[in-house]
Motif scaffolding. Structure first.
Motif, PDB file in Angstrom:
ATOM      1  N   PRO A   1       1.002  -1.351   0.131  1.00  0.00           N
ATOM      2  CA  PRO A   1      -0.070   0.028  -0.006  1.00  0.00           C
ATOM      3  C   PRO A   1       0.698   1.237  -0.025  1.00  0.00           C
ATOM      4  N   ALA A   2       0.577   2.297  -1.236  1.00  0.00           N
ATOM      5  CA  ALA A   2       1.369   3.398  -1.150  1.00  0.00           C
ATOM      6  C   ALA A   2       1.105   4.262   0.056  1.00  0.00           C
ATOM      7  N   GLY A   3      -0.041   4.088   0.777  1.00  0.00           N
ATOM      8  CA  GLY A   3      -0.543   4.850   1.751  1.00  0.00           C
ATOM      9  C   GLY A   3       0.286   4.669   3.140  1.00  0.00           C
ATOM     10  N   LEU A   4       1.399   3.544   3.228  1.00  0.00           N
ATOM     11  CA  LEU A   4       2.227   3.495   4.347  1.00  0.00           C
ATOM     12  C   LEU A   4       3.118   4.601   4.446  1.00  0.00           C
ATOM     13  N   GLY A   5       3.572   5.313   3.149  1.00  0.00           N
ATOM     14  CA  GLY A   5       4.104   6.185   3.258  1.00  0.00           C
ATOM     15  C   GLY A   5       3.845   7.453   3.912  1.00  0.00           C
ATOM     16  N   ASN A   6       2.476   7.664   4.196  1.00  0.00           N
ATOM     17  CA  ASN A   6       2.007   8.542   4.950  1.00  0.00           C
ATOM     18  C   ASN A   6       2.243   8.354   6.594  1.00  0.00           C
ATOM     19  N   CYS A   7       2.951   7.328   6.829  1.00  0.00           N
ATOM     20  CA  CYS A   7       3.180   6.956   8.372  1.00  0.00           C
ATOM     21  C   CYS A   7       4.244   7.757   8.718  1.00  0.00           C
ATOM     22  N   SER A   8       4.040   8.999   9.377  1.00  0.00           N
ATOM     23  CA  SER A   8       5.311   9.670   9.795  1.00  0.00           C
ATOM     24  C   SER A   8       6.077   9.170  10.844  1.00  0.00           C
ATOM     25  N   GLU A   9       5.563   8.192  11.482  1.00  0.00           N
ATOM     26  CA  GLU A   9       6.355   7.608  12.837  1.00  0.00           C
ATOM     27  C   GLU A   9       6.745   6.197  12.604  1.00  0.00           C
ATOM     28  N   LEU A  10       6.612   5.885  11.384  1.00  0.00           N
ATOM     29  CA  LEU A  10       6.768   4.398  11.096  1.00  0.00           C
ATOM     30  C   LEU A  10       8.128   4.081  11.112  1.00  0.00           C
ATOM     31  N   LYS A  11       8.707   3.057  11.934  1.00  0.00           N
ATOM     32  CA  LYS A  11       9.967   2.679  12.114  1.00  0.00           C
ATOM     33  C   LYS A  11      10.385   1.350  11.541  1.00  0.00           C
ATOM     34  N   VAL A  12       9.522   0.214  11.682  1.00  0.00           N
ATOM     35  CA  VAL A  12       9.709  -1.046  11.505  1.00  0.00           C
ATOM     36  C   VAL A  12       8.724  -1.391  10.326  1.00  0.00           C
ATOM     37  N   LEU A  13       9.078  -2.101   9.062  1.00  0.00           N
ATOM     38  CA  LEU A  13       7.774  -2.301   8.422  1.00  0.00           C
ATOM     39  C   LEU A  13       8.486  -3.731   7.774  1.00  0.00           C
ATOM     40  N   LYS A  14       7.798  -4.817   8.040  1.00  0.00           N
ATOM     41  CA  LYS A  14       8.053  -5.962   7.659  1.00  0.00           C
ATOM     42  C   LYS A  14       7.002  -6.880   7.108  1.00  0.00           C
ATOM     43  N   ALA A  15       7.143  -7.346   5.836  1.00  0.00           N
ATOM     44  CA  ALA A  15       6.235  -8.150   5.158  1.00  0.00           C
ATOM     45  C   ALA A  15       6.861  -9.417   4.253  1.00  0.00           C
ATOM     46  N   GLY A  16       8.059  -9.716   4.615  1.00  0.00           N
ATOM     47  CA  GLY A  16       8.628 -10.863   3.673  1.00  0.00           C
ATOM     48  C   GLY A  16       7.906 -12.019   3.772  1.00  0.00           C
ATOM     49  N   HIS A  17       8.048 -12.897   2.942  1.00  0.00           N
ATOM     50  CA  HIS A  17       7.751 -14.183   2.740  1.00  0.00           C
ATOM     51  C   HIS A  17       6.223 -14.342   2.676  1.00  0.00           C
ATOM     52  N   ASN A  18       5.676 -13.618   1.650  1.00  0.00           N
ATOM     53  CA  ASN A  18       4.016 -13.404   1.104  1.00  0.00           C
ATOM     54  C   ASN A  18       4.208 -13.507  -0.322  1.00  0.00           C
ATOM     55  N   ASN A  19       3.161 -13.177  -0.700  1.00  0.00           N
ATOM     56  CA  ASN A  19       2.727 -13.295  -2.381  1.00  0.00           C
ATOM     57  C   ASN A  19       2.459 -11.868  -2.723  1.00  0.00           C
ATOM     58  N   LEU A  20       3.383 -10.944  -2.405  1.00  0.00           N
ATOM     59  CA  LEU A  20       3.043  -9.624  -2.742  1.00  0.00           C
ATOM     60  C   LEU A  20       3.573  -9.463  -4.010  1.00  0.00           C
ATOM     61  N   SER A  21       3.074  -8.421  -5.009  1.00  0.00           N
ATOM     62  CA  SER A  21       3.708  -8.090  -6.232  1.00  0.00           C
ATOM     63  C   SER A  21       3.813  -6.631  -6.337  1.00  0.00           C
ATOM     64  N   GLY A  22       3.973  -6.465  -7.831  1.00  0.00           N
ATOM     65  CA  GLY A  22       4.034  -5.026  -8.180  1.00  0.00           C
ATOM     66  C   GLY A  22       5.282  -4.223  -7.892  1.00  0.00           C
ATOM     67  N   ALA A  23       5.289  -2.996  -8.105  1.00  0.00           N
ATOM     68  CA  ALA A  23       6.699  -2.296  -8.060  1.00  0.00           C
ATOM     69  C   ALA A  23       6.869  -1.737  -6.526  1.00  0.00           C
ATOM     70  N   PHE A  24       7.975  -1.623  -6.072  1.00  0.00           N
ATOM     71  CA  PHE A  24       7.969  -1.012  -4.691  1.00  0.00           C
ATOM     72  C   PHE A  24       7.770   0.400  -4.713  1.00  0.00           C
ATOM     73  N   PRO A  25       6.536   0.705  -4.196  1.00  0.00           N
ATOM     74  CA  PRO A  25       6.164   1.898  -4.167  1.00  0.00           C
ATOM     75  C   PRO A  25       6.972   3.236  -3.961  1.00  0.00           C
ATOM     76  N   ASP A  26       7.114   4.151  -4.648  1.00  0.00           N
ATOM     77  CA  ASP A  26       8.144   5.546  -4.476  1.00  0.00           C
ATOM     78  C   ASP A  26       7.580   6.050  -3.044  1.00  0.00           C
ATOM     79  N   GLU A  27       6.160   6.059  -2.903  1.00  0.00           N
ATOM     80  CA  GLU A  27       5.449   6.770  -1.766  1.00  0.00           C
ATOM     81  C   GLU A  27       6.206   6.368  -0.461  1.00  0.00           C
ATOM     82  N   LEU A  28       6.669   5.053  -0.613  1.00  0.00           N
ATOM     83  CA  LEU A  28       7.234   4.539   0.848  1.00  0.00           C
ATOM     84  C   LEU A  28       8.408   5.260   1.314  1.00  0.00           C
ATOM     85  N   PHE A  29       9.385   5.742   0.320  1.00  0.00           N
ATOM     86  CA  PHE A  29      10.448   6.715   0.555  1.00  0.00           C
ATOM     87  C   PHE A  29      10.043   8.059   1.166  1.00  0.00           C
ATOM     88  N   ASN A  30       8.774   8.402   1.421  1.00  0.00           N
ATOM     89  CA  ASN A  30       8.514   9.582   1.981  1.00  0.00           C
ATOM     90  C   ASN A  30       8.273   9.369   3.580  1.00  0.00           C
TER      91      ASN A  30
END
Length: 714
Positions: free
Chosen positions: A215-244
């Motif tokens: 979800p690109a919306g995770l880039g709006n999490c101003s306090e987000l420090k740890v984001l882990k979702a390995g070993h799933n079936n996720l697809s698509g491009a790594f969202p640029d918004e996450l770099f926010n």
């Protein structure tokens, strides 16, 4: 100091007062109903009853506030079994619930807990057997419609299924950390975590079945420090918004189907100035590592392995001076490593560049990484000789440089012998056509446990200096041109249990000393391998990885040599042997009946020799035998018809025209058939229960792979 002492005394008195004050009958009843509903309580009920007169505030695992209200139930690792009773929801003042590391089952009554305990801030039920779907919680949940106060929810390592309820997280205005890893949730990742809770900081959804895009919306999490979702079936491009999300310190999405490249990002990875851990391994990323990675001055761990990335390594990588781990294996990176100044990476401990296209020589700057303990350069296009400066790597434990074009094996061994901590040395498929050094001054390697000099087409004899490696446990010399006899000193290596000298030109008889190897004659089949061997996975190819000691079977492989004589009857002493291969030699005589003593044997290959006589009926005792080959000999008589032998195909016996039995389509004579059927009936009654329990455990193909793939270790 006086004030601190006074404060400590006050806190102690308050604690004693809360323990001495009885809890309310409602709360006492709720706790008793919870423990009564368990099928196994780990002695908890007895413990509580013995302290019943003092009130539940004094019970094990229960904490109260100054007013005698239960605020914490903490019972991790108590061996509890059974359901989590909704009665815990009657603890109106409960703030913290920890039932982790038990064997609790059934559904989690999260709705009852949150609706009644309006002050509940932390729930940890990880590492149990809880199952079912999480019910949707709406924003009105909570006593009197008050918002939920939950800050930490850990439901990891359970059996939960279904889609992840998106509305639930909107109801949690104070949520800070959510760990739902290692379950079976499916559907799309929710994107609403930060909508209601501006303080949301930790999200772990790894090891589930989530699909769709990040979800690109995770880039709006101003306090987000740890984001882990390995070993799933996720697809698509790594969202640029996450770099926010510039507060991110830990990003982990390994083993998904993410594609795209990091170099073309509109926002740029350089915006994540706090990032310490980046793991995007096992995806479909392409392109090169951007130069902007040099802006990540706090970066400690970089995993980009098992992708389709290419190009040269950016020189800016030298700016990431806090790097501890660099893992770029299984990509298409190219160019010379000298472009990176490794001397600035003084904290580097692991450098893994396996399966790439790097060229040139090993850069001298690597030898300045004094903390480096694992270095893998295997399967590239490197050349030259090893530098004497490698001795500066005083912490080096694991070195794999196989499948390159290095030269001068004598020099290599002389400069490596002084790496005092070296436990794993894998330098095979180099030094093509050179001679095996017999120099007796090669007397270091005092901690070496794993040595591979395979696939080098080395000539000469098996050198005496190998007998000095008293800690050696695995020795791989296969696919060379070594000559002479199997050395009798091999039994002096008291820890050696895995030997592969196949595909050489060894001559002479099988020495009886081989049958006295301490690790193979012991009744104990367990291998106590130093875990330093697994600083990096030992494997050859992308599909076969060896992470634990049990992955390495106790093995003798002398196939494809020129050995003569008979198989010694003393072979029955090798009680713990799992794989035995004497195929493609010139052995003669009969198969010794003592082979039946190898009760742990899983693979036996004696094919392509000159063996005569019958296949010993006693081999029916080999209950674990999963792969058997005696083809192309001169054996005769009936093929054993026991439980294990009924699983082998005709290819195991081909090229022996005098053998008879159903499997080869040649009926045996009446006398032979009577002998076989009588033996078979007697043995079947004794073994049928054993076969049911273990027959399905071993597959012929899988176990045979252990023998074949031992040739391809790094």
């Amino acid at each position: 100091m006086a004030f601190s002492g006074f404060a400590l005394a006050v806190l102690l008195l308050l604690s004693m007062a809360s323990r001495g004050r009885p809890c309310a009958d409602q709360e006492r009843s709720a706790l008793l109903r919870f423990v009564a509903g368990l099928s196994r309580d780990g002695g908890l009920a007895m413990s509580w009853r013995s302290n019943g007169t003092a009130g539940c505030c004094s019970w094990e695992g229960i904490a109260c506030d100054g007013g005698g209200v239960v605020v914490e139930v903490s019972l991790p690792g108590r061996g509890l079994q059974g359901p989590v009773s909704p009665a815990l929801g009657d603890l109106a003042g409960l703030q913290r619930l920890n039932l982790s590391h038990n064997s609790l089952s059934g559904e989690l009554p999260l709705e009852q807990l949150l609706s009644s305990s309006r002050g509940l801030v932390a729930v940890d039920v990880s590492f149990n057997r809880l199952e079912g779907e999480l019910r949707e919680l709406m924003p009105s949940s909570g006593t009197g419609g008050l918002p939920l106060q939950l800050q930490v929810l850990n439901i990891s390592s359970n059996l939960f299924t279904g889609e992840f309820p998106s509305g639930t997280w909107k109801a949690m205005n104070s949520l800070v950390a959510l760990n739902a890893s290692n379950n079976s949730f499916h559907g799309w990742m929710p994107s609403s975590f930060c909508i209601s809770s501006a303080s949301f900081a930790v999200l772990d959804l790894s090891s589930n079945r989530f699909s769709g895009r990040i979800p690109a919306g995770l880039g709006n999490c101003s306090e987000l420090k740890v984001l882990k979702a390995g070993h799933n079936n996720l697809s698509g491009a790594f969202p640029d918004e996450l770099f926010n999300a510039s507060s991110l310190e830990y990003i982990s999405f390994p083993n998904n189907g993410l594609y795209g490249n990091l170099d073309g990002s509109r926002i740029g990875i350089a915006n994540l100035r706090n990032l310490a851990h980046l793991d995007l391994g096992g995806n479909l990323l392409n392109g090169k590592i951007p130069d902007s990675i040099g802006e990540l001055r706090r970066l400690e761990v970089l995993h980009l392995d098992h992708n389709n990335m290419s190009g040269e390594l950016p020189s800016a990588l030298s700016n990431c001076t806090n790097l501890i781990t660099i893992d770029l294996r299984n990509n298409y990176f190219s160019g010379e490593l000298a472009k990176v100044d490794f001397s600035t990476l003084i904290n580097l401990k692991t450098l893994d560049l396996l399966f790439n296209n790097f060229i040139g020589t090993i850069p001298e700057s690597i030898y300045s990484c004094s903390n480096l303990n694992a270095l893998r350069l295997a399967d590239n296009k490197l050349h030259g000789q090893l530098s004497p400066r490698i001795v500066n790597l005083k912490s080096l434990v694991f070195l794999s440089a196989s499948f390159n074009n290095f030269t001068n094996i004598t020099n290599a061994l002389h400069v490596l012998k002084d790496c005092k901590e070296l436990a794993v040395l894998i330098i095979g498929s180099n030094f093509k056509g050179e001679a095996m050094p017999e120099d007796e001054t090669i007397d270091g390697f005092q901690n070496l446990q794993y040595l591979s000099l395979s696939r080098c087409t080395l000539s000469g004899k098996i050198p005496l200096w190998l007998s000095k490696l008293k800690n050696l446990e695995m020795l791989l010399l296969h696919n060379n041109h070594l000559t002479g006899p199997v050395p009798v000193w091999i039994k002096s290596l008291k820890l050696l249990f895995h030997v592969d000298m196949s595909e050489n030109n060894l001559t002479g008889e099988i020495p009886k000393d081989l049958m006295e190897m301490p690790m193979l004659t012991t009744e104990n089949t367990a291998v106590e391998l130093d875990q330093r061997v697994f600083l990096l996975l030992v494997y050859r190819g992308t599909s076969f990885e060896y992470r634990v000691a049990t992955a390495f079977p106790k093995m003798l492989n002398f196939g494809r040599n020129d050995l003569t004589g008979v198989i010694p009857k003393e072979i029955g002493q090798l009680k713990s042997l799992a794989i035995l291969n004497f195929s493609s030699n010139r052995l003669s005589g009969e198969m010794p009946p003592q082979l039946h003593s190898l009760t742990n044997l899983q693979v036996l290959d004696l094919s392509n020799n000159h063996l005569t006589g019958a296949i010993p009926m006693e081999l029916n005792n080999l209950h674990f035998l999963a792969a058997f080959n005696v083809s192309n000999n001169d054996l005769e008589g009936p093929i054993p018809a026991g439980v294990q032998f009924s699983t082998f195909t005709s290819s195991s016996f081909g090229g022996n025209p005098k053998l008879c039995g159903v499997v080869v389509g040649r009926p045996c004579g009446l006398a032979e058939a009577h002998h076989v059927s009588t033996l078979s009936r007697e043995q079947t009654h004794r073994r049928i229960a054993f076969a049911i329990a273990f027959g399905a455990f071993f597959g012929v193909g899988v176990l045979y792979d252990q023998m074949v793939l031992s040739k391809y270790f790094g």
